[in-house]
Design a protein around this motif. Structure first.
Motif, mmCIF file in Angstrom:
data_model
loop_
_atom_site.group_PDB
_atom_site.id
_atom_site.type_symbol
_atom_site.label_atom_id
_atom_site.label_comp_id
_atom_site.label_asym_id
_atom_site.label_seq_id
_atom_site.Cartn_x
_atom_site.Cartn_y
_atom_site.Cartn_z
ATOM 1 N N GLN A 52 0.842 -1.202 0.000
ATOM 2 C CA GLN A 52 0.000 0.000 0.000
ATOM 3 C C GLN A 52 0.882 1.258 0.000
ATOM 4 O OE1 GLN A 52 -2.594 -0.569 3.436
ATOM 5 N NE2 GLN A 52 -4.354 -0.897 2.066
ATOM 6 N N ARG A 53 1.962 1.204 0.805
ATOM 7 C CA ARG A 53 2.869 2.362 0.818
ATOM 8 C C ARG A 53 3.503 2.561 -0.556
ATOM 9 N NH1 ARG A 53 6.970 1.077 4.658
ATOM 10 N NH2 ARG A 53 5.659 -0.459 5.637
ATOM 11 N N ILE A 54 3.927 1.439 -1.158
ATOM 12 C CA ILE A 54 4.542 1.525 -2.491
ATOM 13 C C ILE A 54 3.526 2.057 -3.496
ATOM 14 C CG2 ILE A 54 5.474 0.171 -4.402
ATOM 15 C CD1 ILE A 54 6.892 -1.556 -2.368
ATOM 16 N N GLU A 55 2.290 1.556 -3.437
ATOM 17 C CA GLU A 55 1.245 2.010 -4.344
ATOM 18 C C GLU A 55 0.995 3.516 -4.152
ATOM 19 O OE1 GLU A 55 -3.382 0.969 -5.569
ATOM 20 O OE2 GLU A 55 -2.658 0.495 -3.549
ATOM 21 N N SER A 56 0.929 3.874 -2.893
ATOM 22 C CA SER A 56 0.699 5.280 -2.576
ATOM 23 C C SER A 56 1.843 6.140 -3.109
ATOM 24 C CB SER A 56 0.563 5.421 -1.063
ATOM 25 O OG SER A 56 0.556 6.756 -0.682
ATOM 26 N N GLU A 57 3.060 5.698 -2.911
ATOM 27 C CA GLU A 57 4.219 6.438 -3.412
ATOM 28 C C GLU A 57 4.206 6.507 -4.931
ATOM 29 O OE1 GLU A 57 7.658 4.527 -1.757
ATOM 30 O OE2 GLU A 57 7.223 5.263 0.269
ATOM 31 N N GLN A 58 3.904 5.378 -5.559
ATOM 32 C CA GLN A 58 3.867 5.352 -7.024
ATOM 33 C C GLN A 58 2.740 6.224 -7.557
ATOM 34 O OE1 GLN A 58 3.773 1.209 -8.134
ATOM 35 N NE2 GLN A 58 5.994 0.991 -7.894
ATOM 36 N N GLN A 59 1.600 6.186 -6.861
ATOM 37 C CA GLN A 59 0.479 7.024 -7.273
ATOM 38 C C GLN A 59 0.871 8.492 -7.135
ATOM 39 O OE1 GLN A 59 -2.273 5.589 -8.538
ATOM 40 N NE2 GLN A 59 -2.907 7.648 -9.120
ATOM 41 N N GLU A 60 1.583 8.791 -6.096
ATOM 42 C CA GLU A 60 2.039 10.158 -5.886
ATOM 43 C C GLU A 60 3.017 10.573 -6.987
ATOM 44 O OE1 GLU A 60 4.491 12.359 -2.444
ATOM 45 O OE2 GLU A 60 2.873 11.025 -1.768
ATOM 46 N N ILE A 61 3.909 9.645 -7.338
ATOM 47 C CA ILE A 61 4.878 9.922 -8.409
ATOM 48 C C ILE A 61 4.134 10.139 -9.736
ATOM 49 C CG2 ILE A 61 6.734 8.918 -9.787
ATOM 50 C CD1 ILE A 61 7.748 7.622 -7.223
ATOM 51 N N ILE A 62 3.159 9.285 -9.995
ATOM 52 C CA ILE A 62 2.373 9.394 -11.226
ATOM 53 C C ILE A 62 1.626 10.731 -11.230
ATOM 54 C CG2 ILE A 62 0.395 8.474 -12.495
ATOM 55 C CD1 ILE A 62 1.360 5.682 -11.658
ATOM 56 N N ASN A 63 1.019 11.066 -10.138
ATOM 57 C CA ASN A 63 0.288 12.341 -10.049
ATOM 58 C C ASN A 63 1.248 13.513 -10.235
ATOM 59 O OD1 ASN A 63 -2.167 11.113 -9.655
ATOM 60 N ND2 ASN A 63 -2.137 11.325 -7.425
ATOM 61 N N ASN A 64 2.407 13.444 -9.632
ATOM 62 C CA ASN A 64 3.392 14.495 -9.787
ATOM 63 C C ASN A 64 3.860 14.569 -11.232
ATOM 64 O OD1 ASN A 64 3.358 15.414 -7.172
ATOM 65 N ND2 ASN A 64 5.095 14.145 -6.534
ATOM 66 N N PHE A 65 4.052 13.462 -11.833
ATOM 67 C CA PHE A 65 4.503 13.411 -13.219
ATOM 68 C C PHE A 65 3.435 14.018 -14.145
ATOM 69 C CE2 PHE A 65 4.917 11.123 -17.270
ATOM 70 C CZ PHE A 65 6.167 11.556 -17.641
ATOM 71 N N LEU A 66 2.186 13.617 -13.883
ATOM 72 C CA LEU A 66 1.106 14.124 -14.710
ATOM 73 C C LEU A 66 0.885 15.619 -14.483
ATOM 74 C CD1 LEU A 66 -1.579 11.284 -14.491
ATOM 75 C CD2 LEU A 66 -0.158 11.869 -16.433
ATOM 76 N N MET A 67 1.092 16.069 -13.334
ATOM 77 C CA MET A 67 0.915 17.478 -13.022
ATOM 78 C C MET A 67 2.050 18.314 -13.597
ATOM 79 S SD MET A 67 -0.802 18.411 -9.913
ATOM 80 C CE MET A 67 -2.031 17.998 -9.005
ATOM 81 N N ASN A 68 3.173 17.745 -13.681
ATOM 82 C CA ASN A 68 4.336 18.470 -14.206
ATOM 83 C C ASN A 68 4.304 18.471 -15.721
ATOM 84 O OD1 ASN A 68 5.351 19.211 -11.757
ATOM 85 N ND2 ASN A 68 6.679 17.435 -11.610
ATOM 86 N N GLN A 69 3.618 17.757 -16.317
ATOM 87 C CA GLN A 69 3.575 17.702 -17.778
ATOM 88 C C GLN A 69 2.636 18.607 -18.332
ATOM 89 O OE1 GLN A 69 2.952 13.973 -19.566
ATOM 90 N NE2 GLN A 69 5.088 13.570 -19.540
#
Length: 130
Positions: free
Chosen positions: A113-130
């Motif tokens: 769950q922590r990994i998923e949460s971190e990955q989701q955060e990374i994905i959200n950050n990536f999508l927001m930065n694009q």
């Protein structure tokens, strides 16, 4: 008559000449009858003793058989108790193993769950930065 008695001869109540005193002859007859009755009673007693022995012997066989059966049943109960105790130990061991496995899976789930949460955060950050 006295002379006959001195000579060892006697006359009984039916006026027969006897070599034995009639009183002694009567006692002898009575004794013989008592002996025959005693012998008959002794034979009856012997039969009763033999019957009692047979009954007691058969009863002892039944008692011995029941005793052996009771010992066998008692041994079966002891064996069953040991089997139940062994099964209980096996079940407790399985419960412990399952509990340890559950704790491991919970930890792994939390980690994922922590990994998923971190990955989701990374994905959200990536999508927001694009």
């Amino acid at each position: 008559m006295e002379e006959l008695n001195k000579a060892g001869l006697y006359i009984d109540e039916i006026y027969r000449l006897r070599v034995q005193d009639p009183a002694i002859a009567n006692e002898t007859i009575e004794l013989r009858q008592e002996c025959l009755e005693y012998s008959k009673n002794l034979q009856d007693f012997k039969k009763l003793c033999e019957e009692f022995y047979k009954i007691a012997y058969n009863f002892s066989k039944v008692v011995e058989s029941e005793k052996l059966r009771a010992i066998g049943t008692q041994n079966q109960l002891k064996t069953m108790a040991k089997q139940r105790q062994t099964e209980q130990q096996v079940y407790q061991s399985q419960i412990l193993e399952q509990t340890v496995e559950l704790e491991r899976l919970k930890s792994e789930y939390q980690y994922l769950q922590r990994i998923e949460s971190e990955q989701q955060e990374i994905i959200n950050n990536f999508l927001m930065n694009q």
